[in-house]
Design an enzyme around this catalytic site. Structure first.
Site, PDB file in Angstrom:
ATOM      1  CB  VAL A 275      -0.834   0.233   1.160  1.00 31.52           C
ATOM      2  CG1 VAL A 275      -1.796   1.279   1.042  1.00 31.52           C
ATOM      3  CG2 VAL A 275      -1.567  -1.217   1.489  1.00 31.52           C
ATOM      4  CB  SER A 276       1.959   3.369  -2.738  1.00 33.07           C
ATOM      5  OG  SER A 276       2.524   4.738  -3.046  1.00 33.07           O
ATOM      6  N   PRO A 277       1.099   5.754  -0.290  1.00 38.73           N
ATOM      7  CG  PRO A 277       2.578   7.168   0.778  1.00 38.73           C
ATOM      8  CD  PRO A 277       2.772   5.764   0.145  1.00 38.73           C
TER       9      PRO A 277
END
Ligand SMILES: *[C@@H]1O[C@H](CO)[C@@H](O)[C@H](O)[C@H]1NC(C)=O
Ligand SMILES: *[C@@H]1O[C@H](CO)[C@@H](O)[C@H](O)[C@H]1NC(C)=O
Ligand SMILES: *[C@@H]1O[C@H](CO)[C@@H](O)[C@H](O)[C@H]1NC(C)=O
Ligand SMILES: *[C@@H]1O[C@H](CO)[C@@H](O)[C@H](O)[C@H]1NC(C)=O
Ligand SMILES: *[C@@H]1O[C@H](CO)[C@@H](O)[C@H](O)[C@H]1NC(C)=O
Length: 696
Positions: A275-277
């Site tokens: 999961v990336s921001p």
């Protein structure tokens, strides 16, 4: 004597159960754990060029202690602004707690969860792989972490009081994306159909209110990498979660500097493996076009494929993703109504992840493997591509790297078979020289607060891995007699750090996360089996076995970072001399930049202190500190101007808030210089006074 014991025991019971009418007994504490703001590699991106050169937001440890009553079993949850805690840090913390509190706090009931900021200091793992880019083990980083965590726990211990706990959950959109969507898509269709998104969008909030109705603290969990600050950042930063925590604490501690108020707010990590921001997604740096999706490359090169957003630069992105988490947490905090009741409990076992025998649901018996990292590990991710490249000839500037490169051997046929289809780049489990490269024995742990259970996992679970784990633990607990309204959350990066955990199906795709799933394709299945055992023991009220003891490798650690030899100032200047003074006047909303003659920040970390202050003159002519170095609005850059002669400068930036009070201000810089014989001397530099006036 006997009477005394009787009375204190009696009043304790009264305190816990009758007097206050609260369900729990809770303490919170916060302390500075910031590492050296110069010369040391930052932990996370494994980018050898990303060494610290200053400080933006200090790293904090936030501790929470929970019990039902003063004398009943306790659990400690620590949220740490670091890539992770690691087993060596936890062991040292527990040893120090033991000296002070006897057997109250142990391996079993202490959990330290890293926020996974990629802008915290490195070099504190006892396993070689994680210290390579930091040029080995760094005692200064290690001790700053251990000592600060202990201070935060002691504060929490000393502040325990009757309190109530509430949980709440809600969706936070536009704040995270899946960075390996092609791996996610390999999960069974029927399983994917149960979920709307390919990442978890839920934020879970735990609200803590004292028996007299005073807000004490908050922990939120949301799965998103702390990689809004990218691998070019050289200022220590707690990234998006640290920013959110400062905002939340500031709301409840008006007027307190960061980390100094009584209310403690933690933004903890969850199943953020994939999961990336960086919500605008990956694009090619050269052409601006989308990257090749399955491989995350541009013209076959991974270095150029980088994810950005949502802001115009990494600072604005950090603020936006931090603010989104902050605002959602406030909303969930204010509307939380599910009041927890029931026991505080814990289960913990060490497990050797290299020799787990797993029975799959289809009847197959399989095994985990010794650690290995696959080829895609070296490619990095779209949050920070490709610097960890053993195959290129780029290692000459890193003496530790050169040293370890010669130790790498070919993997054995058994390891190759066990890890299939992973092509092995680093057979870390088969190299024991000069000491272990990756952990083999890791922590498994569950913490219970009534109808809320934290599944504390020793690594980075992918989205679907986290979902499978939550389902498995919940069903065992509820079948075992827990209330049907029991909820669970994945506490990410807790205790030891054992890399990534993907599903078997994601593993087949061998993206970065699959390549970094160290114990082979059945790593997740093995963890689920182990956590089912913990859940079952918790439901039955039986103890969890201690398991094997992890090795203590602190005595054999290597380090290739030279210490500070000495500092000097050029002739005509002294330490603290103002090299670039403030202008006479600034409008609120503009930026002040000043420069001082300085010395190496490693000479004194100024723990719980500051390298700078922005001060305002009050009516009686006294200087009042308005900002210190941990505020978002200030930046401290440390610049080495002459290596051989030991010259350096401090560049200090203050972004004046638009609503800043008009008046007379000055900026100070605090440092410590070192002579060739090792004498340390503190110095202070002070700018001229300047005016801040209202914006136009
Ligand atoms: C990091 O962010 C800055 C903007 O803040 C940008 O200029 C730079 O290209 C980014 N670098 C990488 C590798 O993402
Ligand atoms: C959760 O369930 C338990 C047992 O069924 C019940 O006693 C408790 O009131 C419930 N809690 C909430 C907040 O609904
Ligand atoms: C798994 O089985 C092997 C024998 O096949 C045994 O040596 C090993 O100890 C077992 N692992 C565990 C965790 O019990
Ligand atoms: C059971 O599932 C695994 C993968 O999850 C697979 O490799 C194995 O072949 C299956 N065994 C049987 C007997 O179907
Ligand atoms: C940290 O600094 C504050 C003042 O800013 C002081 O009150 C507090 O005692 C200090 N804490 C420690 C552990 O030194």
């Amino acid at each position: 004597m006997a009477t005394l014991v009787y009375i204190s025991l009696g009043s304790l019971l009264l305190l816990g159960n009758v007097c206050f009418g609260s369900n729990y007994y809770v303490g919170v504490g916060i302390a500075d754990v910031t590492g050296p703001a110069a010369d040391i590699n930052m932990m996370g991106y494994a980018n050898p060029g990303q060494t610290s050169h200053g400080l933006h937001m200090r790293q904090m440890s936030r501790a929470f202690i929970f019990a039902v009553s003063p004398a009943s079993p306790r659990v400690i949850f620590v949220n740490l602004d670091a890539a992770w805690a690691g087993g060596a840090v936890k062991r040292q913390v527990v040893q120090k707690l033991k000296k002070r509190f006897g057997n109250l706090y142990t391996d079993k009931n202490v959990c330290i969860s890293g926020t996974h900021t990629h802008s915290g200091m490195g070099g504190y793992s006892q396993y070689l792989l994680f210290d390579i880019t930091a040029l080995g083990f760094n005692h200064q980083t290690f001790e700053a972490l251990v000592d600060g965590i202990v201070v935060s726990i002691v504060k929490a211990h000393d502040s325990m009081q009757p309190a109530d706990l509430y949980v709440n959950k809600g969706e936070l959109l536009e704040s995270n994306i899946n960075r390996s969507p092609t791996a996610y898509l390999n999960n069974p269709e029927a399983e994917r159909a149960k979920y709307t998104h390919n990442v978890d969008k839920d934020m879970v909030v735990l609200k803590i209110v004292s028996s007299s109705g005073v807000d004490i603290g908050m922990i939120s969990w949301f799965a998103v990498h702390c990689t809004s600050m990218n691998n070019t950042n050289q200022m220590i930063s707690s990234d998006n979660k640290g920013y959110a925590a400062q905002q939340f604490e500031n709301m409840f501690n008006p007027g307190s500097a960061p980390g100094k108020g009584p209310f403690v707010a933690a933004f903890a990590q969850s199943n953020e493996g994939d999961v990336s921001p960086n919500t605008r997604g990956p694009h090619c740096l050269d052409t601006g076009k989308e990257c090749d999706v399955p491989t995350s490359t541009c013209n076959d090169r991974n270095e150029l494929c980088v994810a950005f957003g949502p802001g115009k630069d990494m600072f604005e992105s950090t603020q936006i993703i931090g603010n989104n988490q902050f605002k959602k947490a406030v909303e969930l905090y204010n509307s939380a109504s599910f009041k927890l009741s029931g026991p505080v409990d814990f289960r913990h076992s060490f497990a050797d992840m290299t020799i787990q025998n797993v029975s799959l649901s289809n009847g197959s018996k399989v095994q985990t493997c010794k650690p290995s990292m696959g080829y895609s590990f070296a490619a990095g991710t779209t949050d920070g591509p490709g610097a960890f490249d053993f195959k290129q000839g780029t290692t000459t500037s890193n003496p530790f790297w050169n040293f370890v490169r010669d130790l790498i051997e070919d993997p054995s046929p058994e390891l190759v078979k066990c890890q299939e289809p992973k092509p092995i780049l680093l057979p870390t489990g088969e190299i024991t020289k000069p000491y272990l490269w990756q952990p083999q024995i890791v922590d498994t742990q569950l913490l219970r607060l009534g109808q809320f259970v934290i599944i504390a996992v020793p690594g980075e679970f992918s989205t679907m891995s986290g979902r499978r784990m939550r389902d498995a633990v919940s069903s065992i607990l509820i079948q075992g007699g827990f209330p049907a309204n029991t909820s669970t959350v994945i506490g990410g990066l807790c205790n030891e750090y054992a890399d990534y955990i993907t599903t078997y199906e994601e593993y087949q795709i061998q993206r970065y996360e699959g390549a970094s799933t160290t114990y082979g394709p059945y790593t997740l299945a093995a963890y689920i089996q182990l956590y089912r055992q913990l859940a079952s023991a918790m439901a039955k009220g039986t103890p969890s076995p201690d398991g094997p003891t992890p090795p203590n490798l602190l005595d054999v650690q290597l380090n290739f970072v030279p210490g500070v030899i000495f500092d000097l100032a050029p002739s005509g200047e002294e330490f603290g001399s103002v090299l670039q003074d403030a202008n006479p006047s600034y409008r609120a909303g503009s930026q002040v930049t000043v420069r001082f003659q300085s010395a190496n920040p490693r000479n004194n970390l100024r723990t719980n202190g500051t390298f700078l202050s922005v001060e305002r003159k009050d009516e009686s002519g006294r200087w009042i500190i308005a900002f210190s170095d941990s505020y978002w609005e200030t930046r401290f850059h440390w610049i080495r101007t002459e290596t051989f002669l030991g010259y350096s400068e401090a560049l200090i930036i203050w972004d004046i808030p638009i609503g800043q009070k008009s008046g007379t201000y000055r900026i100070q810089h605090f440092g410590t210089s070192k002579t060739v014989t090792g004498t340390l001397t503190n110095f202070v530099g002070t700018t001229s006074e300047f005016q801040v006036v209202a914006p136009r």
